[in-house]
Design a protein around this motif. Structure first.
Motif, PDB file in Angstrom:
ATOM      1  N   ARG A  91     -11.777  -6.324  -5.970  1.00 54.10           N
ATOM      2  CA  ARG A  91     -10.415  -6.599  -5.488  1.00 54.10           C
ATOM      3  C   ARG A  91     -10.130  -5.930  -4.153  1.00 54.10           C
ATOM      4  O   ARG A  91      -9.309  -6.396  -3.376  1.00 54.10           O
ATOM      5  CB  ARG A  91      -9.387  -6.127  -6.523  1.00 54.10           C
ATOM      6  CG  ARG A  91      -9.526  -6.732  -7.905  1.00 54.10           C
ATOM      7  CD  ARG A  91      -8.356  -6.335  -8.794  1.00 54.10           C
ATOM      8  NE  ARG A  91      -8.172  -4.902  -8.886  1.00 54.10           N
ATOM      9  CZ  ARG A  91      -8.775  -4.132  -9.784  1.00 54.10           C
ATOM     10  NH1 ARG A  91      -9.609  -4.673 -10.659  1.00 54.10           N
ATOM     11  NH2 ARG A  91      -8.552  -2.829  -9.807  1.00 54.10           N
ATOM     12  N   ASN A  92     -10.785  -4.809  -3.912  1.00 55.77           N
ATOM     13  CA  ASN A  92     -10.545  -4.023  -2.700  1.00 55.77           C
ATOM     14  C   ASN A  92     -11.878  -3.431  -2.261  1.00 55.77           C
ATOM     15  O   ASN A  92     -12.483  -2.651  -2.999  1.00 55.77           O
ATOM     16  CB  ASN A  92      -9.529  -2.908  -2.997  1.00 55.77           C
ATOM     17  CG  ASN A  92      -9.101  -2.152  -1.758  1.00 55.77           C
ATOM     18  OD1 ASN A  92      -9.866  -1.968  -0.822  1.00 55.77           O
ATOM     19  ND2 ASN A  92      -7.862  -1.684  -1.756  1.00 55.77           N
ATOM     20  N   ASP A  93     -12.329  -3.787  -1.076  1.00 52.49           N
ATOM     21  CA  ASP A  93     -13.681  -3.399  -0.648  1.00 52.49           C
ATOM     22  C   ASP A  93     -13.735  -2.049   0.068  1.00 52.49           C
ATOM     23  O   ASP A  93     -14.714  -1.736   0.733  1.00 52.49           O
ATOM     24  CB  ASP A  93     -14.283  -4.479   0.249  1.00 52.49           C
ATOM     25  CG  ASP A  93     -13.562  -4.594   1.593  1.00 52.49           C
ATOM     26  OD1 ASP A  93     -12.468  -4.007   1.732  1.00 52.49           O
ATOM     27  OD2 ASP A  93     -14.094  -5.270   2.485  1.00 52.49           O
ATOM     28  N   VAL A  94     -12.692  -1.208  -0.090  1.00 54.02           N
ATOM     29  CA  VAL A  94     -12.645   0.043   0.652  1.00 54.02           C
ATOM     30  C   VAL A  94     -13.811   0.964   0.291  1.00 54.02           C
ATOM     31  O   VAL A  94     -14.364   1.654   1.166  1.00 54.02           O
ATOM     32  CB  VAL A  94     -11.287   0.761   0.419  1.00 54.02           C
ATOM     33  CG1 VAL A  94     -11.095   1.138  -1.045  1.00 54.02           C
ATOM     34  CG2 VAL A  94     -11.180   2.002   1.299  1.00 54.02           C
ATOM     35  N   LYS A 114       0.838  -1.182   0.000  1.00 56.74           N
ATOM     36  CA  LYS A 114       0.000   0.000   0.000  1.00 56.74           C
ATOM     37  C   LYS A 114       0.880   1.241   0.000  1.00 56.74           C
ATOM     38  O   LYS A 114       1.872   1.309   0.688  1.00 56.74           O
ATOM     39  CB  LYS A 114      -0.903   0.035   1.231  1.00 56.74           C
ATOM     40  CG  LYS A 114      -1.958  -1.060   1.245  1.00 56.74           C
ATOM     41  CD  LYS A 114      -2.815  -0.928   2.473  1.00 56.74           C
ATOM     42  CE  LYS A 114      -3.902  -1.992   2.518  1.00 56.74           C
ATOM     43  NZ  LYS A 114      -4.715  -1.891   3.734  1.00 56.74           N
ATOM     44  N   ASN A 167       0.970  -8.237  -3.046  1.00 55.68           N
ATOM     45  CA  ASN A 167       0.714  -7.196  -2.055  1.00 55.68           C
ATOM     46  C   ASN A 167       1.338  -7.539  -0.708  1.00 55.68           C
ATOM     47  O   ASN A 167       1.363  -8.710  -0.300  1.00 55.68           O
ATOM     48  CB  ASN A 167      -0.794  -6.995  -1.875  1.00 55.68           C
ATOM     49  CG  ASN A 167      -1.431  -6.322  -3.076  1.00 55.68           C
ATOM     50  OD1 ASN A 167      -0.755  -5.654  -3.848  1.00 55.68           O
ATOM     51  ND2 ASN A 167      -2.723  -6.511  -3.241  1.00 55.68           N
ATOM     52  N   THR A 186      -4.658   7.235  -4.283  1.00 55.29           N
ATOM     53  CA  THR A 186      -4.463   6.577  -2.991  1.00 55.29           C
ATOM     54  C   THR A 186      -4.911   7.448  -1.823  1.00 55.29           C
ATOM     55  O   THR A 186      -5.443   6.947  -0.834  1.00 55.29           O
ATOM     56  CB  THR A 186      -2.981   6.194  -2.804  1.00 55.29           C
ATOM     57  OG1 THR A 186      -2.167   7.354  -2.978  1.00 55.29           O
ATOM     58  CG2 THR A 186      -2.569   5.151  -3.821  1.00 55.29           C
ATOM     59  N   THR A 213     -10.379   5.695  -8.486  1.00 57.64           N
ATOM     60  CA  THR A 213      -9.861   4.482  -7.841  1.00 57.64           C
ATOM     61  C   THR A 213      -8.340   4.380  -7.878  1.00 57.64           C
ATOM     62  O   THR A 213      -7.772   3.507  -7.230  1.00 57.64           O
ATOM     63  CB  THR A 213     -10.461   3.227  -8.492  1.00 57.64           C
ATOM     64  OG1 THR A 213     -10.190   3.237  -9.904  1.00 57.64           O
ATOM     65  CG2 THR A 213     -11.974   3.178  -8.287  1.00 57.64           C
ATOM     66  N   SER A 237     -13.763  -2.644  -6.765  1.00 56.40           N
ATOM     67  CA  SER A 237     -14.367  -3.035  -5.489  1.00 56.40           C
ATOM     68  C   SER A 237     -14.291  -4.541  -5.264  1.00 56.40           C
ATOM     69  O   SER A 237     -14.253  -5.010  -4.125  1.00 56.40           O
ATOM     70  CB  SER A 237     -15.820  -2.565  -5.430  1.00 56.40           C
ATOM     71  OG  SER A 237     -15.901  -1.152  -5.486  1.00 56.40           O
ATOM     72  N   ASN A 264       2.170  -5.438   3.389  1.00 54.83           N
ATOM     73  CA  ASN A 264       1.945  -4.235   4.196  1.00 54.83           C
ATOM     74  C   ASN A 264       2.989  -4.046   5.292  1.00 54.83           C
ATOM     75  O   ASN A 264       3.233  -2.927   5.716  1.00 54.83           O
ATOM     76  CB  ASN A 264       0.560  -4.269   4.844  1.00 54.83           C
ATOM     77  CG  ASN A 264      -0.559  -4.246   3.816  1.00 54.83           C
ATOM     78  OD1 ASN A 264      -0.601  -3.382   2.959  1.00 54.83           O
ATOM     79  ND2 ASN A 264      -1.462  -5.213   3.895  1.00 54.83           N
TER      80      ASN A 264
END
Length: 411
Positions: free
Chosen positions: A112-115, A2, A377, A73, A70, A110, A379
């Motif tokens: 891939r990434n539910d933010v 990230k 990915n 960041t 999207t 969304s 973190n």
């Protein structure tokens, strides 16, 4: 991996986690400003296929339009804050995300990434109407609408509980305006007489200018065989790094590579404990600077003169030095590399991208730069170490001597 909101690209550009959008160089004719009323038509298509009613047709008094996409960041990083804000104010507030991207693109993201989904906020997709009403060059970009009337066009950092409560209570709000279309005419010096009637080289040094956005550049006056180097509305550290970057190639100058040994540190280093809003801090401490040289003066000579001149004007000493700094080092692993597929990333490219995360120490490598690996990915230090172990590499943490930018108080 990230890349967080507080990535600070301070060598050539200043945009804190902003994404530049493709837009016309001129403002569209029909745009809204503070005090203007929103049109009575609906505001666009939502992700679920329905239409978002006009601002005056919503039950909530306050509507905040958060323009985003999207790939931004910093936009994504702010969604959790916006979610909490929406929940706290309930039926008094409606925060709407607005993007020119297609519903399909946002849906694929969304998946891939539910933010975005987790925020619970409505999303206007395929937008063109709201962009035409509130044109901008960068996101995030925010419009505040109370009872159908525009009250502010601001930076997203100002969207917080205190400002929402104040606006709902007072019916008006005074925020710094995010104006992306300010034009700086570099053909006109800031102080013509001083520059052109003084011995060369010479300079002009001012603070924040309300009529311009941040800008770096060079203006060549061929008639008089003069060159004017300028930096407008930039914090002091990025100004120095811009100049030093003209002399030699710099790595990504993340906070770990910047050392400020000054009693007036708050002028050079934004800290939330001192100033709550970064835009307020920038306007307080940014500088606008021009230096005039003969056209025959070489680039290296010009930049070194500017560095000495800035040192004199800000009453500090600056330098690039080699100092020991805590780093993450990619090394050879003990085990043989497994037969992983998709080895398409070189260690040089991987380390460069990873180093753009301003939250982690500088990343170096002790293996050949053309070493190939398969990425995914990550973190944390341990997750990156596991990834590298899977590629027959390892990750250690130790102090290494690297190039840093240093500012001292003059003695």
């Amino acid at each position: 991996m990230k890349i967080f909101k507080n990535i600070v690209i301070v060598v050539f550009v200043l945009i804190n986690s902003a994404t530049t959008l493709k837009a016309s160089d001129s403002i569209p004719r029909l745009v809204l400003g503070v005090g203007d009323r929103m049109p009575s038509q609906d505001m666009g298509q939502l992700m679920n296929g329905s239409r978002l009613p006009a601002a005056v047709g919503l039950s909530q008094r306050l509507v905040i339009l958060d323009f985003m996409n999207t790939s931004c960041t910093s936009c994504l990083a702010s969604l959790e804050k916006l979610r909490k804000l929406q929940n706290n104010f309930g039926d008094s507030l409606k925060i709407v995300l607005v993007t020119p991207e297609t519903g399909e693109r946002v849906s694929n993201f969304s998946a891939r990434n539910d933010v975005i989904t987790r925020s619970g906020l409505d999303v206007v997709v395929n937008d063109s109407l709201l962009f035409s009403l509130f044109p901008h060059r960068t996101v995030p970009h925010t419009a505040w609408i109370l009872d159908g009337v525009v009250q502010a066009i601001s930076f997203t950092e100002f969207v917080d509980s205190a400002h929402v409560a104040d606006l709902l209570k007072a019916g008006e709000i005074d925020l710094p305006t995010k104006a992306d279309f300010l034009q700086y005419n570099d053909a006109i010096p800031l102080q013509t007489n001083m520059l052109y009637q003084s011995k060369l080289p010479n300079s002009t040094f001012e603070g924040h200018l309300s009529f311009s956005n941040t800008k770096f550049g060079r203006y060549i006056d061929s008639t008089n065989r003069l060159v004017r180097e300028y930096m407008i509305n930039t914090p002091i550290v990025p100004a120095y790094l811009y100049v030093y970057g003209k002399i030699e190639k710099l790595p990504y100058m993340k906070p770990h590579r910047i050392v400020i040994e000054s009693v007036a540190k708050e002028k050079f280093d934004f800290r939330h404990s001192v100033e709550k809003y970064e835009e307020i801090w920038k306007r307080k401490y940014s500088i606008s600077y021009e230096a005039l040289f003969s056209q025959e003066t070489g680039l290296d000579e010009k930049m070194r003169w500017i560095i000495n001149d800035l040192d004199s004007k800000v009453k500090l000493r600056s330098a690039l030095e080699d100092r020991f700094v805590r780093c993450w080092i990619i090394t050879e692993g003990r085990s043989k590399r497994s037969k992983l597929h998709n080895r398409q990333t070189t260690i040089a490219d991987f380390a460069f991208m990873a180093d753009l995360n301003a939250d982690i120490p500088p990343i170096l490598y002790d293996v050949p730069e053309d070493t190939m690996l398969s990425g995914r990915n990550w973190n944390t230090f341990s997750e990156l170490k596991t990834l590298l172990n899977d590629n027959g590499l390892d990750l250690i943490e130790e102090e290494r001597k690297i190039k840093v930018f240093v500012m001292y108080d003059k003695k």
